[in-house]
Write a protein that holds these residues in place. Structure first.
Motif, PDB file in Angstrom:
ATOM      1  N   LEU A   1      20.301   7.188  10.096  1.00 27.17           N
ATOM      2  CA  LEU A   1      21.174   6.676   9.316  1.00 27.17           C
ATOM      3  C   LEU A   1      20.668   5.904   8.177  1.00 27.17           C
ATOM      4  CD1 LEU A   1      24.349   6.546  10.432  1.00 27.17           C
ATOM      5  CD2 LEU A   1      23.712   4.213  11.362  1.00 27.17           C
ATOM      6  N   ARG A   2      21.648   5.844   7.151  1.00 24.14           N
ATOM      7  CA  ARG A   2      21.164   5.155   6.009  1.00 24.14           C
ATOM      8  C   ARG A   2      22.342   4.048   5.858  1.00 24.14           C
ATOM      9  NH1 ARG A   2      20.526   6.981  -0.306  1.00 24.14           N
ATOM     10  NH2 ARG A   2      22.670   7.080  -0.078  1.00 24.14           N
ATOM     11  N   LEU A   3      21.931   2.853   5.761  1.00 22.51           N
ATOM     12  CA  LEU A   3      22.904   1.803   5.351  1.00 22.51           C
ATOM     13  C   LEU A   3      22.725   1.489   4.004  1.00 22.51           C
ATOM     14  CD1 LEU A   3      22.242  -0.757   8.372  1.00 22.51           C
ATOM     15  CD2 LEU A   3      23.659   1.241   8.297  1.00 22.51           C
ATOM     16  N   SER A   4      23.961   1.028   3.484  1.00 22.26           N
ATOM     17  CA  SER A   4      23.824   0.667   2.073  1.00 22.26           C
ATOM     18  C   SER A   4      24.462  -0.613   1.807  1.00 22.26           C
ATOM     19  CB  SER A   4      24.624   1.616   1.077  1.00 22.26           C
ATOM     20  OG  SER A   4      23.973   2.960   1.161  1.00 22.26           O
ATOM     21  N   CYS A   5      24.142  -1.223   1.034  1.00 21.13           N
ATOM     22  CA  CYS A   5      24.415  -2.784   0.617  1.00 21.13           C
ATOM     23  C   CYS A   5      25.121  -2.674  -1.113  1.00 21.13           C
ATOM     24  CB  CYS A   5      23.707  -3.757   0.951  1.00 21.13           C
ATOM     25  SG  CYS A   5      24.438  -5.531   0.530  1.00 21.13           S
ATOM     26  N   ALA A   6      26.226  -2.735  -1.234  1.00 22.31           N
ATOM     27  CA  ALA A   6      26.805  -2.726  -2.681  1.00 22.31           C
ATOM     28  C   ALA A   6      26.872  -4.444  -3.136  1.00 22.31           C
ATOM     29  CB  ALA A   6      27.880  -2.011  -3.008  1.00 22.31           C
ATOM     30  N   VAL A   7      26.057  -4.680  -4.158  1.00 21.83           N
ATOM     31  CA  VAL A   7      25.962  -6.200  -4.381  1.00 21.83           C
ATOM     32  C   VAL A   7      26.670  -6.213  -5.864  1.00 21.83           C
ATOM     33  CG1 VAL A   7      24.709  -8.138  -4.983  1.00 21.83           C
ATOM     34  CG2 VAL A   7      23.975  -6.608  -3.206  1.00 21.83           C
ATOM     35  N   SER A   8      27.662  -7.459  -5.970  1.00 30.49           N
ATOM     36  CA  SER A   8      28.146  -7.738  -7.119  1.00 30.49           C
ATOM     37  C   SER A   8      28.353  -9.211  -7.285  1.00 30.49           C
ATOM     38  CB  SER A   8      29.752  -7.011  -7.243  1.00 30.49           C
ATOM     39  OG  SER A   8      30.448  -7.751  -6.343  1.00 30.49           O
ATOM     40  N   GLY A   9      28.278  -9.662  -8.362  1.00 24.17           N
ATOM     41  CA  GLY A   9      28.760 -11.146  -8.664  1.00 24.17           C
ATOM     42  C   GLY A   9      27.563 -11.883  -8.743  1.00 24.17           C
ATOM     43  N   ILE A  10      26.255 -11.254  -8.819  1.00 20.86           N
ATOM     44  CA  ILE A  10      25.077 -12.149  -8.899  1.00 20.86           C
ATOM     45  C   ILE A  10      24.213 -11.069  -9.531  1.00 20.86           C
ATOM     46  CG2 ILE A  10      25.220 -13.494  -6.991  1.00 20.86           C
ATOM     47  CD1 ILE A  10      23.537 -11.515  -5.551  1.00 20.86           C
ATOM     48  N   MET A  11      23.076 -11.385 -10.272  1.00 25.20           N
ATOM     49  CA  MET A  11      22.207 -10.697 -10.867  1.00 25.20           C
ATOM     50  C   MET A  11      21.118 -10.104  -9.708  1.00 25.20           C
ATOM     51  SD  MET A  11      19.570 -11.680 -14.165  1.00 25.20           S
ATOM     52  CE  MET A  11      20.958 -12.271 -15.036  1.00 25.20           C
ATOM     53  N   PHE A  12      21.558  -8.994  -9.413  1.00 25.80           N
ATOM     54  CA  PHE A  12      20.815  -8.275  -8.176  1.00 25.80           C
ATOM     55  C   PHE A  12      19.306  -8.279  -8.323  1.00 25.80           C
ATOM     56  CE2 PHE A  12      19.295  -4.198  -6.256  1.00 25.80           C
ATOM     57  CZ  PHE A  12      19.603  -4.714  -4.950  1.00 25.80           C
TER      58      PHE A  12
ATOM     59  N   ASN B   1      18.042  -1.115  -8.473  1.00 30.16           N
ATOM     60  CA  ASN B   1      18.515  -2.330  -9.310  1.00 30.16           C
ATOM     61  C   ASN B   1      19.392  -1.765 -10.380  1.00 30.16           C
ATOM     62  OD1 ASN B   1      16.905  -4.253  -7.801  1.00 30.16           O
ATOM     63  ND2 ASN B   1      15.067  -4.095  -9.408  1.00 30.16           N
ATOM     64  N   ALA B   2      19.172  -0.735 -10.892  1.00 27.98           N
ATOM     65  CA  ALA B   2      20.268  -0.342 -11.698  1.00 27.98           C
ATOM     66  C   ALA B   2      21.705  -0.026 -11.011  1.00 27.98           C
ATOM     67  CB  ALA B   2      20.042   1.092 -12.341  1.00 27.98           C
ATOM     68  N   LYS B   3      21.822   0.237  -9.594  1.00 22.88           N
ATOM     69  CA  LYS B   3      23.043   0.431  -9.246  1.00 22.88           C
ATOM     70  C   LYS B   3      23.350  -0.826  -8.330  1.00 22.88           C
ATOM     71  CE  LYS B   3      22.741   5.147  -8.544  1.00 22.88           C
ATOM     72  NZ  LYS B   3      22.806   6.396  -7.654  1.00 22.88           N
ATOM     73  N   SER B   4      22.578  -1.917  -8.347  1.00 25.32           N
ATOM     74  CA  SER B   4      22.793  -3.104  -7.603  1.00 25.32           C
ATOM     75  C   SER B   4      23.087  -2.930  -6.161  1.00 25.32           C
ATOM     76  CB  SER B   4      23.930  -3.948  -8.268  1.00 25.32           C
ATOM     77  OG  SER B   4      23.595  -4.621  -9.369  1.00 25.32           O
ATOM     78  N   THR B   5      21.922  -2.035  -5.552  1.00 28.47           N
ATOM     79  CA  THR B   5      22.580  -1.587  -4.177  1.00 28.47           C
ATOM     80  C   THR B   5      20.993  -1.689  -3.574  1.00 28.47           C
ATOM     81  OG1 THR B   5      24.039  -0.143  -4.938  1.00 28.47           O
ATOM     82  CG2 THR B   5      23.256   0.231  -2.772  1.00 28.47           C
ATOM     83  N   LEU B   6      21.153  -2.126  -2.243  1.00 26.94           N
ATOM     84  CA  LEU B   6      20.310  -2.027  -1.267  1.00 26.94           C
ATOM     85  C   LEU B   6      20.217  -1.109  -0.044  1.00 26.94           C
ATOM     86  CD1 LEU B   6      17.692  -3.884   0.012  1.00 26.94           C
ATOM     87  CD2 LEU B   6      19.290  -5.032   1.262  1.00 26.94           C
ATOM     88  N   TYR B   7      19.306  -0.627   0.309  1.00 26.06           N
ATOM     89  CA  TYR B   7      19.461   0.632   1.341  1.00 26.06           C
ATOM     90  C   TYR B   7      18.447   0.334   2.559  1.00 26.06           C
ATOM     91  CZ  TYR B   7      21.211   3.109  -2.767  1.00 26.06           C
ATOM     92  OH  TYR B   7      21.857   3.593  -3.820  1.00 26.06           O
TER      93      TYR B   7
END
Length: 120
Positions: free
Chosen positions: A18-29, A73-79
């Motif tokens: 399984l792959r989890l994602s975390c989309a981040v916004s509102g902060i400088m990721f 970092n370009a997508k502000s996303t953690l996996y």
């Protein structure tokens, strides 16, 4: 303002992936140390894996050799890529952003969590 939104959780069979994602916004990721935590029923929340802004990683013993944390970092996303899943991996998984101490204050943020259930 800061938002961390996890996705990708669900039901998976033992041994599955399984792959989890975390989309981040509102902060400088890119400035944040990111981490995945999990909390199983009746247990304390525990750190599963973390990754620094520079890409250095650390894993809980239970996750080593099975899980891989990464960030875009370009997508502000953690996996979190999880393989060889076990019943014991069942938990709510939380995304966490940690800037550390800035001007004497601690800055960190949490996502709402996503459920991972490993069941046959």
């Amino acid at each position: 303002q800061a938002q961390l939104v996890e996705s990708g959780g669900g039901l998976v069979q033992p041994g599955g992936s399984l792959r989890l994602s975390c989309a981040v916004s509102g902060i400088m990721f890119s400035a944040y140390v990111m981490g995945w935590y999990r909390q199983a029923p009746g247990k304390q929340r525990e750190l599963v894996a973390s990754i620094t802004s520079g890409g250095s990683t650390d894993y809980a013993q239970s996750a080593k050799d099975r899980f891989t944390i990464s960030r875009d970092n370009a997508k502000s996303t953690l996996y979190l890529r999880m393989t060889s899943l076990k019943y014991e991996d069942t938990a709510v998984y939380y995304c966490h952003a940690d800037l550390g101490v800035v001007a004497g204050l601690k800055y960190d943020y949490w996502g709402q969590g996503t459920q991972v259930t490993v069941s046959s």
